[in-house]
Design a protein around this motif. Structure first.
Motif, PDB file in Angstrom:
ATOM      1  N   ASN A 298      24.815  -3.149  -4.547  1.00  8.17           N
ATOM      2  CA  ASN A 298      23.964  -4.335  -4.550  1.00  8.17           C
ATOM      3  C   ASN A 298      22.585  -4.018  -3.967  1.00  8.17           C
ATOM      4  OD1 ASN A 298      23.507  -7.180  -4.956  1.00  8.17           O
ATOM      5  ND2 ASN A 298      23.717  -7.457  -2.741  1.00  8.17           N
ATOM      6  N   LEU A 299      22.564  -3.189  -2.925  1.00  7.60           N
ATOM      7  CA  LEU A 299      21.304  -2.787  -2.290  1.00  7.60           C
ATOM      8  C   LEU A 299      20.403  -2.055  -3.289  1.00  7.60           C
ATOM      9  CD1 LEU A 299      19.688  -2.458   0.430  1.00  7.60           C
ATOM     10  CD2 LEU A 299      20.819  -0.244   0.652  1.00  7.60           C
ATOM     11  N   ILE A 300      20.976  -1.140  -4.046  1.00  6.24           N
ATOM     12  CA  ILE A 300      20.199  -0.376  -5.030  1.00  6.24           C
ATOM     13  C   ILE A 300      19.677  -1.287  -6.135  1.00  6.24           C
ATOM     14  CG2 ILE A 300      20.294   1.491  -6.729  1.00  6.24           C
ATOM     15  CD1 ILE A 300      20.358   2.381  -3.786  1.00  6.24           C
ATOM     16  N   ASN A 301      20.495  -2.230  -6.556  1.00  5.96           N
ATOM     17  CA  ASN A 301      20.063  -3.161  -7.613  1.00  5.96           C
ATOM     18  C   ASN A 301      18.882  -4.014  -7.155  1.00  5.96           C
ATOM     19  OD1 ASN A 301      22.018  -2.275  -9.408  1.00  5.96           O
ATOM     20  ND2 ASN A 301      23.531  -3.799  -8.756  1.00  5.96           N
ATOM     21  N   ILE A 302      18.942  -4.486  -5.914  1.00 12.32           N
ATOM     22  CA  ILE A 302      17.836  -5.294  -5.382  1.00 12.32           C
ATOM     23  C   ILE A 302      16.575  -4.440  -5.255  1.00 12.32           C
ATOM     24  CG2 ILE A 302      17.012  -6.621  -3.394  1.00 12.32           C
ATOM     25  CD1 ILE A 302      19.922  -7.430  -2.870  1.00 12.32           C
ATOM     26  N   LEU A 303      16.750  -3.192  -4.808  1.00 15.03           N
ATOM     27  CA  LEU A 303      15.609  -2.278  -4.690  1.00 15.03           C
ATOM     28  C   LEU A 303      14.930  -2.085  -6.046  1.00 15.03           C
ATOM     29  CD1 LEU A 303      13.874  -0.187  -3.156  1.00 15.03           C
ATOM     30  CD2 LEU A 303      15.648   1.509  -3.663  1.00 15.03           C
ATOM     31  N   ASP A 304      15.718  -1.848  -7.073  1.00 14.77           N
ATOM     32  CA  ASP A 304      15.154  -1.680  -8.421  1.00 14.77           C
ATOM     33  C   ASP A 304      14.400  -2.925  -8.860  1.00 14.77           C
ATOM     34  OD1 ASP A 304      16.176   0.854  -8.615  1.00 14.77           O
ATOM     35  OD2 ASP A 304      17.974   0.260  -9.730  1.00 14.77           O
ATOM     36  N   ASP A 305      14.950  -4.077  -8.544  1.00 13.85           N
ATOM     37  CA  ASP A 305      14.316  -5.338  -8.935  1.00 13.85           C
ATOM     38  C   ASP A 305      12.984  -5.530  -8.215  1.00 13.85           C
ATOM     39  OD1 ASP A 305      14.583  -8.763  -8.333  1.00 13.85           O
ATOM     40  OD2 ASP A 305      14.473  -7.937 -10.359  1.00 13.85           O
TER      41      ASP A 305
ATOM     42  N   ILE B 130       6.482  -3.707   2.286  1.00 11.84           N
ATOM     43  CA  ILE B 130       7.514  -4.752   2.380  1.00 11.84           C
ATOM     44  C   ILE B 130       8.849  -4.226   1.859  1.00 11.84           C
ATOM     45  CG2 ILE B 130       8.207  -7.031   1.523  1.00 11.84           C
ATOM     46  CD1 ILE B 130       5.258  -7.808   1.514  1.00 11.84           C
ATOM     47  N   ILE B 131       8.800  -3.495   0.735  1.00 13.70           N
ATOM     48  CA  ILE B 131      10.044  -2.933   0.185  1.00 13.70           C
ATOM     49  C   ILE B 131      10.682  -1.979   1.183  1.00 13.70           C
ATOM     50  CG2 ILE B 131      11.036  -1.490  -1.630  1.00 13.70           C
ATOM     51  CD1 ILE B 131       8.917  -2.501  -3.532  1.00 13.70           C
ATOM     52  N   ALA B 132       9.863  -1.084   1.760  1.00 14.12           N
ATOM     53  CA  ALA B 132      10.396  -0.075   2.681  1.00 14.12           C
ATOM     54  C   ALA B 132      10.998  -0.713   3.926  1.00 14.12           C
ATOM     55  CB  ALA B 132       9.291   0.904   3.066  1.00 14.12           C
ATOM     56  N   SER B 133      10.308  -1.700   4.498  1.00 13.97           N
ATOM     57  CA  SER B 133      10.824  -2.350   5.710  1.00 13.97           C
ATOM     58  C   SER B 133      12.087  -3.150   5.403  1.00 13.97           C
ATOM     59  CB  SER B 133       9.755  -3.241   6.341  1.00 13.97           C
ATOM     60  OG  SER B 133       9.300  -4.215   5.420  1.00 13.97           O
ATOM     61  N   TRP B 134      12.093  -3.839   4.244  1.00 15.47           N
ATOM     62  CA  TRP B 134      13.307  -4.576   3.856  1.00 15.47           C
ATOM     63  C   TRP B 134      14.475  -3.626   3.654  1.00 15.47           C
ATOM     64  CZ3 TRP B 134      15.811  -3.567  -0.750  1.00 15.47           C
ATOM     65  CH2 TRP B 134      16.972  -4.317  -0.960  1.00 15.47           C
ATOM     66  N   PHE B 135      14.236  -2.532   2.920  1.00 18.96           N
ATOM     67  CA  PHE B 135      15.316  -1.593   2.619  1.00 18.96           C
ATOM     68  C   PHE B 135      15.870  -0.984   3.904  1.00 18.96           C
ATOM     69  CE2 PHE B 135      17.578   1.088  -0.357  1.00 18.96           C
ATOM     70  CZ  PHE B 135      17.910   2.189   0.412  1.00 18.96           C
ATOM     71  N   HIS B 136      14.961  -0.619   4.807  1.00 14.94           N
ATOM     72  CA  HIS B 136      15.395  -0.031   6.083  1.00 14.94           C
ATOM     73  C   HIS B 136      16.342  -0.982   6.810  1.00 14.94           C
ATOM     74  CE1 HIS B 136      15.204   0.860  10.367  1.00 14.94           C
ATOM     75  NE2 HIS B 136      14.769   2.086  10.069  1.00 14.94           N
ATOM     76  N   HIS B 137      15.949  -2.247   6.896  1.00 14.13           N
ATOM     77  CA  HIS B 137      16.781  -3.210   7.619  1.00 14.13           C
ATOM     78  C   HIS B 137      18.101  -3.474   6.899  1.00 14.13           C
ATOM     79  CE1 HIS B 137      18.048  -7.391   8.734  1.00 14.13           C
ATOM     80  NE2 HIS B 137      18.004  -6.792   9.914  1.00 14.13           N
ATOM     81  N   ALA B 138      18.032  -3.637   5.579  1.00 12.66           N
ATOM     82  CA  ALA B 138      19.250  -3.910   4.813  1.00 12.66           C
ATOM     83  C   ALA B 138      20.235  -2.748   4.915  1.00 12.66           C
ATOM     84  CB  ALA B 138      18.894  -4.178   3.351  1.00 12.66           C
TER      85      ALA B 138
END
Length: 363
Positions: free
Chosen positions: A52-59, A69-77
């Motif tokens: 699910n994390l990878i799918n959201i990242l792709d989106d 924003i993507i990097a900080s979100w991904f780090h936290h998730a």
């Protein structure tokens, strides 16, 4: 590291073997200073949560959300899932860095004095307050840019400061590239002229040796055109294009080039010209080709009638002779003086083949 700690089904902390390259099989929920336990993703749900994390990242990438924003979100998730038994923080920073690098930004690096602010911003994100973590990512990026620029910006951090610094960085980078391009262009011009000078020296040396050998039985002279001679350097464009085609390379006719016309005149009716061309090889402007082709010159025809000279054919006929010698390629990025012997050898071979071809036509 072969072992790490985990929490068993009874809530006890136990030492287990560290599974390398595999997701966790035991709980790894940390106990905080106040005694509370923070719950990460259970082992059984890690696979689905990571997918699910990878799918959201792709989106997010497709929607062109800002990379910070993507990097900080991904780090936290990622840290929320805590998919591995150990080392999740390091991997989270690494993966966040890869996202930033992909977008031509600096990697996410946390220094010792920044650790408390880093942890605090993560905990605020845990409580649905992600702005502090985004701000921290911006501060780290700003710090890295400042250090790269070797400048100490004194203005305080704000939501627009990253943009300001990025603009400065972009301008300095553009200026640096222009200077680099200018220095490269100047170097190429210097080295191109050096190649011409080296060829000129050795061809005149060969001419003098040949004049001595022939003992006046033929006239030898050289006509030259340097790469800086805008008016004459376009001569022989068609012949050079054909030569390049024969030897399977692209002749860059937009770049400066020079040539030598090495003439061997046996008589008024019989003369040959060896054209040695210095031109750019291929689509890249950093390589020179020294090529050669041989022509027979059939002079214009003059008729004498009643003591009056008339011109029957006004132009010389140039006939290409079967003369095959592959071009010598020279990089303009190197020290040209180190290539003198190679250039000299090529010119000697070229003139030698020329003499052999002419000799074969003399009965």
């Amino acid at each position: 590291q072969d072992t790490t700690t985990a929490i068993d089904s009874l809530g006890n902390i136990v030492t287990i073997n560290l599974l390398k390259g595999k997701f966790k099989q035991h709980e790894n929920n940390p106990k905080r200073e106040d005694g509370t336990i923070y719950l990460y993703c259970p082992p059984l749900q890690v696979d689905s949560e990571m997918e699910n994390l990878i799918n959201i990242l792709d989106d997010l990438e497709k929607k062109q959300v800002k990379p910070i924003i993507i990097a900080s979100w991904f780090h936290h998730a990622f840290t929320q899932i805590h998919p591995f038994q150990d080392g999740n923080g390091r991997i989270a920073r690494l993966l966040a860095s890869l996202i930033l690098i992909k977008h031509k930004l600096f990697p996410f690096t946390v220094r010792g004095k920044e650790k408390k602010k880093y942890i605090d911003s993560l905990e605020l994100a845990d409580n649905r307050k992600p702005q502090s973590l985004i701000d921290f990512f911006c501060e780290v990026e700003k710090r890295n840019i400042e250090e790269a620029l070797n400048q100490n910006f004194q203005f305080a951090y704000s939501k627009t400061s990253f943009t300001d610094v990025a603009d400065v960085f972009s301008k300095k980078l553009e200026s640096w590239k222009q200077k680099t391009l200018k220095s490269k262009t100047e170097l190429f011009e210097i080295n191109r002229n050096k190649i011409f000078e080296i060829c000129n020296f050795f061809l005149n040396e060969l001419k003098q040796n040949l004049i001595e050998k022939l003992k006046g039985n033929a006239e030898i002279f050289i006509e030259t055109c340097s790469p800086n001679n805008v008016e004459k350097r376009t001569n022989y464009t068609i012949q050079i294009s054909e030569y390049a085609k024969t030897h399977n390379y692209f002749f860059n006719r937009t770049m400066p080039r020079g040539w030598f016309r090495f003439v061997i005149k046996l008589s008024k009716e019989r003369q040959y010209q060896l054209i040695i061309s210095i031109h750019h090889f291929g689509y890249d402007d950093s390589t020179i080709a020294i090529g050669a082709f041989l022509d027979f010159i059939e002079p214009m025809i003059l008729e004498v009638e009643n003591k009056r000279i008339s011109v029957k054919r006004k132009k010389n006929i140039i006939a290409k002779l079967p003369f095959e010698i592959a071009p010598l390629t020279v990089s303009l990025d190197v020290k040209i003086n180190d290539l003198e012997n190679e250039i000299k050898s090529f010119l000697q071979d070229t003139v030698t083949l020329t003499l052999a071809q002419i000799a074969s036509e003399i009965n």
